[in-house]
Design a protein around this motif. Structure first.
Motif, PDB file in Angstrom:
ATOM      1  N   GLU A 103       8.016   5.826   5.331  1.00 12.32           N
ATOM      2  CA  GLU A 103       7.616   4.940   6.413  1.00 12.32           C
ATOM      3  C   GLU A 103       7.076   3.644   5.815  1.00 12.32           C
ATOM      4  OE1 GLU A 103       4.946   6.825   9.105  1.00 12.32           O
ATOM      5  OE2 GLU A 103       6.284   8.524   9.507  1.00 12.32           O
ATOM      6  N   ILE A 104       7.750   2.555   6.139  1.00 13.52           N
ATOM      7  CA  ILE A 104       7.361   1.246   5.633  1.00 13.52           C
ATOM      8  C   ILE A 104       6.553   0.538   6.712  1.00 13.52           C
ATOM      9  CG2 ILE A 104       8.209  -0.977   4.802  1.00 13.52           C
ATOM     10  CD1 ILE A 104      10.698   0.535   3.768  1.00 13.52           C
ATOM     11  N   PRO A 105       5.263   0.373   6.510  1.00 11.24           N
ATOM     12  CA  PRO A 105       4.404  -0.188   7.565  1.00 11.24           C
ATOM     13  C   PRO A 105       4.881  -1.556   8.043  1.00 11.24           C
ATOM     14  CG  PRO A 105       3.088   0.688   5.761  1.00 11.24           C
ATOM     15  CD  PRO A 105       4.505   0.689   5.290  1.00 11.24           C
ATOM     16  N   ILE A 106       4.834  -1.748   9.360  1.00 14.22           N
ATOM     17  CA  ILE A 106       5.173  -3.043   9.947  1.00 14.22           C
ATOM     18  C   ILE A 106       3.900  -3.869  10.021  1.00 14.22           C
ATOM     19  CG2 ILE A 106       6.008  -4.232  12.005  1.00 14.22           C
ATOM     20  CD1 ILE A 106       7.744  -1.808  12.582  1.00 14.22           C
ATOM     21  N   GLU A 107       3.888  -4.982   9.321  1.00  8.13           N
ATOM     22  CA  GLU A 107       2.736  -5.856   9.312  1.00  8.13           C
ATOM     23  C   GLU A 107       2.886  -6.912  10.403  1.00  8.13           C
ATOM     24  OE1 GLU A 107       2.263  -7.278   5.332  1.00  8.13           O
ATOM     25  OE2 GLU A 107       2.165  -5.245   4.482  1.00  8.13           O
ATOM     26  N   SER A 108       1.835  -7.662  10.654  1.00  5.53           N
ATOM     27  CA  SER A 108       1.845  -8.625  11.762  1.00  5.53           C
ATOM     28  C   SER A 108       2.981  -9.631  11.638  1.00  5.53           C
ATOM     29  CB  SER A 108       0.498  -9.360  11.823  1.00  5.53           C
ATOM     30  OG  SER A 108       0.228 -10.020  10.591  1.00  5.53           O
ATOM     31  N   GLN A 109       3.272 -10.060  10.421  1.00  5.48           N
ATOM     32  CA  GLN A 109       4.345 -11.031  10.226  1.00  5.48           C
ATOM     33  C   GLN A 109       5.732 -10.418  10.333  1.00  5.48           C
ATOM     34  OE1 GLN A 109       2.257  -9.966   7.926  1.00  5.48           O
ATOM     35  NE2 GLN A 109       3.157  -9.887   5.861  1.00  5.48           N
ATOM     36  N   ASP A 110       5.803  -9.081  10.469  1.00  2.00           N
ATOM     37  CA  ASP A 110       7.092  -8.392  10.559  1.00  2.00           C
ATOM     38  C   ASP A 110       7.578  -8.232  11.994  1.00  2.00           C
ATOM     39  OD1 ASP A 110       6.883  -8.119   7.836  1.00  2.00           O
ATOM     40  OD2 ASP A 110       6.134  -6.058   7.923  1.00  2.00           O
ATOM     41  N   GLU A 111       6.773  -8.571  12.952  1.00  4.15           N
ATOM     42  CA  GLU A 111       7.162  -8.375  14.342  1.00  4.15           C
ATOM     43  C   GLU A 111       8.448  -9.155  14.640  1.00  4.15           C
ATOM     44  OE1 GLU A 111       5.887  -6.340  16.448  1.00  4.15           O
ATOM     45  OE2 GLU A 111       4.197  -5.708  15.201  1.00  4.15           O
ATOM     46  N   GLY A 112       9.390  -8.462  15.280  1.00  5.69           N
ATOM     47  CA  GLY A 112      10.669  -9.078  15.609  1.00  5.69           C
ATOM     48  C   GLY A 112      11.603  -9.208  14.422  1.00  5.69           C
ATOM     49  N   LYS A 113      11.313  -8.478  13.353  1.00  4.77           N
ATOM     50  CA  LYS A 113      12.153  -8.576  12.158  1.00  4.77           C
ATOM     51  C   LYS A 113      12.827  -7.235  11.874  1.00  4.77           C
ATOM     52  CE  LYS A 113       9.720 -12.409   9.994  1.00  4.77           C
ATOM     53  NZ  LYS A 113       9.061 -12.936   8.783  1.00  4.77           N
ATOM     54  N   MET A 114      13.764  -7.263  10.922  1.00  7.05           N
ATOM     55  CA  MET A 114      14.509  -6.076  10.509  1.00  7.05           C
ATOM     56  C   MET A 114      14.543  -6.035   8.986  1.00  7.05           C
ATOM     57  SD  MET A 114      18.394  -7.444  11.327  1.00  7.05           S
ATOM     58  CE  MET A 114      19.248  -6.222  10.348  1.00  7.05           C
ATOM     59  N   LEU A 115      14.908  -4.877   8.462  1.00  5.30           N
ATOM     60  CA  LEU A 115      15.094  -4.733   7.020  1.00  5.30           C
ATOM     61  C   LEU A 115      16.577  -4.717   6.730  1.00  5.30           C
ATOM     62  CD1 LEU A 115      12.432  -2.035   6.005  1.00  5.30           C
ATOM     63  CD2 LEU A 115      12.156  -4.485   6.404  1.00  5.30           C
ATOM     64  N   SER A 116      17.007  -5.645   5.909  1.00  5.26           N
ATOM     65  CA  SER A 116      18.416  -5.753   5.552  1.00  5.26           C
ATOM     66  C   SER A 116      18.607  -5.342   4.099  1.00  5.26           C
ATOM     67  CB  SER A 116      18.908  -7.190   5.756  1.00  5.26           C
ATOM     68  OG  SER A 116      20.245  -7.333   5.338  1.00  5.26           O
ATOM     69  N   GLY A 117      19.335  -4.242   3.878  1.00  4.49           N
ATOM     70  CA  GLY A 117      19.569  -3.747   2.526  1.00  4.49           C
ATOM     71  C   GLY A 117      20.555  -4.622   1.780  1.00  4.49           C
ATOM     72  N   LEU A 118      20.178  -5.051   0.572  1.00  3.95           N
ATOM     73  CA  LEU A 118      21.008  -5.960  -0.204  1.00  3.95           C
ATOM     74  C   LEU A 118      21.861  -5.251  -1.243  1.00  3.95           C
ATOM     75  CD1 LEU A 118      18.270  -8.697  -0.828  1.00  3.95           C
ATOM     76  CD2 LEU A 118      19.922  -8.558   1.051  1.00  3.95           C
ATOM     77  N   LEU A 119      21.535  -4.014  -1.599  1.00  2.00           N
ATOM     78  CA  LEU A 119      22.290  -3.284  -2.620  1.00  2.00           C
ATOM     79  C   LEU A 119      23.301  -2.328  -1.994  1.00  2.00           C
ATOM     80  CD1 LEU A 119      19.422  -2.442  -5.150  1.00  2.00           C
ATOM     81  CD2 LEU A 119      21.108  -4.285  -5.290  1.00  2.00           C
TER      82      LEU A 119
ATOM     83  N   GLY B 126      23.383  -1.831   1.570  1.00  2.00           N
ATOM     84  CA  GLY B 126      23.753  -2.360   2.878  1.00  2.00           C
ATOM     85  C   GLY B 126      23.073  -1.668   4.034  1.00  2.00           C
ATOM     86  N   ASP B 127      22.010  -0.934   3.764  1.00  2.00           N
ATOM     87  CA  ASP B 127      21.274  -0.250   4.821  1.00  2.00           C
ATOM     88  C   ASP B 127      20.600  -1.272   5.732  1.00  2.00           C
ATOM     89  OD1 ASP B 127      20.238   1.847   6.226  1.00  2.00           O
ATOM     90  OD2 ASP B 127      18.578   2.238   4.845  1.00  2.00           O
ATOM     91  N   LEU B 128      20.699  -1.068   7.056  1.00  2.00           N
ATOM     92  CA  LEU B 128      20.060  -1.950   8.027  1.00  2.00           C
ATOM     93  C   LEU B 128      19.048  -1.143   8.845  1.00  2.00           C
ATOM     94  CD1 LEU B 128      23.084  -3.998   9.423  1.00  2.00           C
ATOM     95  CD2 LEU B 128      21.397  -4.743   7.756  1.00  2.00           C
ATOM     96  N   LEU B 129      17.803  -1.579   8.854  1.00  2.00           N
ATOM     97  CA  LEU B 129      16.764  -0.922   9.642  1.00  2.00           C
ATOM     98  C   LEU B 129      16.284  -1.895  10.700  1.00  2.00           C
ATOM     99  CD1 LEU B 129      14.671   0.837   6.842  1.00  2.00           C
ATOM    100  CD2 LEU B 129      16.595   1.728   8.152  1.00  2.00           C
ATOM    101  N   ARG B 130      16.586  -1.557  11.976  1.00  2.00           N
ATOM    102  CA  ARG B 130      16.213  -2.414  13.097  1.00  2.00           C
ATOM    103  C   ARG B 130      15.005  -1.831  13.812  1.00  2.00           C
ATOM    104  NH1 ARG B 130      20.454  -5.931  14.222  1.00  2.00           N
ATOM    105  NH2 ARG B 130      22.339  -5.493  13.031  1.00  2.00           N
TER     106      ARG B 130
ATOM    107  N   MET C 136      27.956  -5.996   6.843  1.00  2.00           N
ATOM    108  CA  MET C 136      26.745  -6.015   6.027  1.00  2.00           C
ATOM    109  C   MET C 136      26.453  -7.428   5.542  1.00  2.00           C
ATOM    110  SD  MET C 136      26.015  -3.969   2.488  1.00  2.00           S
ATOM    111  CE  MET C 136      27.205  -4.934   1.578  1.00  2.00           C
ATOM    112  N   GLY C 137      27.506  -8.194   5.313  1.00  2.00           N
ATOM    113  CA  GLY C 137      27.337  -9.522   4.765  1.00  2.00           C
ATOM    114  C   GLY C 137      26.608 -10.469   5.672  1.00  2.00           C
ATOM    115  N   MET C 138      26.569 -10.163   6.959  1.00  2.00           N
ATOM    116  CA  MET C 138      25.894 -11.063   7.888  1.00  2.00           C
ATOM    117  C   MET C 138      24.387 -10.923   7.816  1.00  2.00           C
ATOM    118  SD  MET C 138      26.276  -9.038  11.460  1.00  2.00           S
ATOM    119  CE  MET C 138      25.399  -7.514  11.691  1.00  2.00           C
ATOM    120  N   SER C 139      23.882  -9.881   7.139  1.00  2.00           N
ATOM    121  CA  SER C 139      22.474  -9.532   7.283  1.00  2.00           C
ATOM    122  C   SER C 139      21.530 -10.554   6.676  1.00  2.00           C
ATOM    123  CB  SER C 139      22.211  -8.154   6.649  1.00  2.00           C
ATOM    124  OG  SER C 139      22.574  -8.167   5.299  1.00  2.00           O
ATOM    125  N   VAL C 140      21.935 -11.269   5.624  1.00  2.00           N
ATOM    126  CA  VAL C 140      21.072 -12.258   5.009  1.00  2.00           C
ATOM    127  C   VAL C 140      21.855 -13.539   4.842  1.00  2.00           C
ATOM    128  CG1 VAL C 140      19.657 -12.847   3.018  1.00  2.00           C
ATOM    129  CG2 VAL C 140      19.834 -10.473   3.745  1.00  2.00           C
TER     130      VAL C 140
END
Length: 470
Positions: free
Chosen positions: A388-404, A406-410, A13-17
Motif C-alpha cells: 500500500e503506497i500512501p496517498i499524500e495531499s499532493q497526490d490527490e487526483g493523480k495516478m501511478l504510471s509504471g515506467l519499466l 507499464g503498470d497503471l494504478l488509478r 502504456m506509452g501515453m502514461s507519461v
C-alpha cells in the motif's frame, strides 16, 4: 494475435507519461564500468606481449585500449558514463593486472602505449564519457616502503605472485613525490579521475592525490579507514549487496545518502555471479535485480566488466575472465531499457528519498522532486507482493504510471487512502506520480482499426474457403 495485443499494450502504456514530465537537465551521478584492460577485448594483436590462451594461467590475454574503444557503443548503451580502468602504467611482461609497475612515467606498450591511451580518452570525451584510472601503490625506486599492508585473500594471492612492495602513503616525502607523478599523468592525458584500491590504514587522499579530478577509494577490507577521496566504497555495504541480491527474501540495505560508491564486486573480490550460483539461483535475474537497485541510487555506482554476461570466479586469475560480448543478451537488453527509462527522468534524484517499505527483500522507496515524484517498487522476494503506497495531499487526483513494466494504478485501484501495488516475484517497477488521465482517444481509435482490420481479414479468408476444402 498475441504480438498485436502486446503492441497495443505498449502503445497504451506509452501515453502514461508525457515528454513534458521529463526534466531537461542531466544527472551527475557517475555510472562506472570497471575494466581490467587486459581481460576486455584484444583490438590490436600487433601489440601482444607474452600472451597466452590458457585461461588458467595468470598471464596476459592481449586486451588493450583499442579493444575498449571499439566497444564504447556497447558500454554507453547500458548507461555507463565513466570508464574505470585497471592500472595502465608500464608493467612486468608476465603481469596481466597492472600492479607490477616498472615505471609510472610510461604507458604500457602491450595495451597500445601512450597514443592508443590518448585515443581512447579522446573517443570517450567525444561521447561525454569520463575516464578514471586505478592508481597502484606498488613501490618503485625512490619510494619508502610500507611495512604491513592490509590485503584480503585475493590481493595476497596476486601480490605473492608478483612479489610487490608498497608505497607508504603516510610518509611525507612519498606523498609529495606520488602527488607530483599523479598530477603529471592527469595533466598529460586529460584523465578525469583516479581511483585507488586501499591497502594502508589511516591514509588521507588529499595528501597524495592531485587536484582537479574526482577520486575514488576502493576499500576491500573492513579494518581499513581512509579519508580525502571524493567517494569511497564501504566494504560492509559491498558484502551486504552481494549477499542480499544473490537470492530472494533477504533484507536489502537502504540507499546511502552520503555519496558512498556502491558496488557488489570489484577486481579484488569474488564475482557477484559466484554468490548467485552458490544459492542455486539464475544469475541473469539476480543481476537484473541488482542493477535496478544500483541504477535507482542517487550516487556513484561501479559495475564490473562482464557482470552483465554473468562472468564467474573466486580466485586469481578466474575472477578476471576474458570478456564475452555475445552471451546473456537478455540481461544487456534489460540494462539498456532500465537506463533508457531513468535517463529520461534525471529529476528523480534531485530531492529527498523516503523508504516506504523494506522488509524481507521487498524494497519500496519514494523520490520527492519539485515536479514529479517517483516510487521504486523492487520485489526481490520469492512470491508476488502487495504494498500500500500512501496517498499524500499532493497526490490527490493523480495516478501511478509504471515506467519499466507499464503498470497503471488509478484512483479505482486504492485501498483506503493508499494505492495498492501488486508486483510479481523478482521484478522491479518504477512509478511516476502523474495527473490522472483517461485513455488517449487516438490510441483507442488506432486499436479499433488494427483489431477491426484483422477481423475483416480473417472473415474474408474464411469466406474464400469452400465446403470440403482442406
Amino acid at each position: 494475435m498475441k504480438r498485436i495485443m502486446i503492441y497495443m499494450a505498449v502503445l497504451l502504456m506509452g501515453m502514461s507519461v508525457s515528454n513534458g514530465e521529463a526534466a531537461a537537465q542531466e544527472a551527475d551521478e557517475a555510472r562506472i564500468y570497471t575494466i581490467v584492460v587486459d581481460r576486455f577485448l584484444n583490438g590490436n594483436s600487433g601489440n601482444d606481449i607474452n600472451v597466452t590462451d590458457d585461461e588458467d594461467a595468470p598471464l596476459p590475454f592481449g586486451g588493450d585500449f583499442e579493444g575498449i574503444q571499439n566497444n564504447l557503443d556497447y558500454i554507453q548503451g547500458m548507461g555507463f558514463d565513466t570508464l574505470m580502468l585497471s592500472p595502465v602504467f608500464d608493467r612486468a611482461d608476465d603481469d596481466y593486472l597492472g600492479y607490477d609497475v616498472e615505471s609510472y612515467g610510461e604507458i604500457e606498450a602491450a595495451f597500445g602505449g601512450a597514443e592508443a591511451f590518448q585515443n581512447l580518452i579522446d573517443a570517450a570525451h567525444e561521447r561525454d564519457m569520463e575516464v578514471v584510472v586505478d592508481m597502484p601503490v606498488t613501490s618503485t625506486e625512490g619510494y619508502a616502503t610500507l611495512a604491513n599492508p592490509v590485503l584480503n585473500d585475493l590481493q595476497q594471492s596476486y601480490y605473492d605472485m608478483i612479489d610487490a612492495e608498497f608505497i607508504d602513503l603516510n610518509n611525507a616525502d612519498n606523498q609529495a613525490r606520488y602527488q607530483q607523478m599523479a598530477q603529471t599523468f592527469v595533466d598529460e592525458y586529460d584523465v578525469d579521475g583516479l581511483s585507488m584500491t586501499v591497502v594502508q590504514d589511516g591514509i588521507d587522499a588529499g595528501t597524495f592525490m592531485p587536484e582537479g579530478v574526482t577520486t575514488y577509494g576502493i576499500i576491500p577490507d573492513a579494518s581499513l579507514s581512509a579519508e580525502g577521496f571524493s567517494h569511497m566504497s564501504d566494504p560492509s555495504m559491498t558484502d551486504a549487496l552481494a549477499e542480499s541480491f544473490s537470492t530472494t527474501d533477504r533484507e536489502i540495505p537502504a540507499h546511502p545518502t552520503d555519496g558512498t560508491l556502491l558496488l557488489a564486486d570489484h577486481w579484488f573480490t569474488d564475482r557477484f555471479t559466484k554468490h548467485a550460483v552458490e544459492e542455486n539461483m539464475f544469475p541473469g535475474t539476480r543481476i537484473s535485480q541488482l542493477t535496478a537497485y544500483l541504477y535507482a541510487y542517487p550516487g556513484p555506482i561501479a559495475f564490473q566488466y562482464g557482470t552483465e554476461v554473468a562472468l564467474n570466479g573466486d580466485d586469481i586469475p578466474h575472477v578476471h575472465r576474458q570478456m564475452d560480448l555475445w552471451t546473456d543478451q537478455e540481461v544487456v537488453d534489460y540494462i539498456e531499457s532500465l537506463h533508457g527509462v531513468i535517463s529520461q527522468h534525471p529529476n528523480m534524484f534531485e530531492g529527498e528519498m523516503d523508504i516506504l517499505k523494506n522488509e524481507g527483500g521487498h524494497y519500496v522507496q519514494r523520490y520527492r522532486t519539485s515536479d514529479v515524484d517517483f516510487i521504486l517498487n523492487l520485489n526481490d522476494t520469492s512470491v508476488t507482493e502487495n504494498v500500500e503506497i500512501p496517498i499524500e495531499s499532493q497526490d490527490e487526483g493523480k495516478m501511478l504510471s509504471g515506467l519499466l513494466i507499464g503498470d497503471l494504478l488509478r484512483s479505482g485501484d486504492m485501498e483506503g487512502d493508499a494505492f495498492l501495488a501488486v508486483l510479481d516475484r523478482e521484478e522491479a517497477e518504477l512509478y511516476a506520480v502523474i495527473e490522472e488521465r483517461g485513455f488517449n482517444n487516438g490510441y483507442i481509435y488506432a486499436g479499433l482499426i488494427i483489431f477491426g482490420g484483422f477481423g475483416i481479414f480473417i472473415w474474408l479468408v474464411a469466406r474464400k474457403r469452400r465446403p470440403g476444402q482442406e
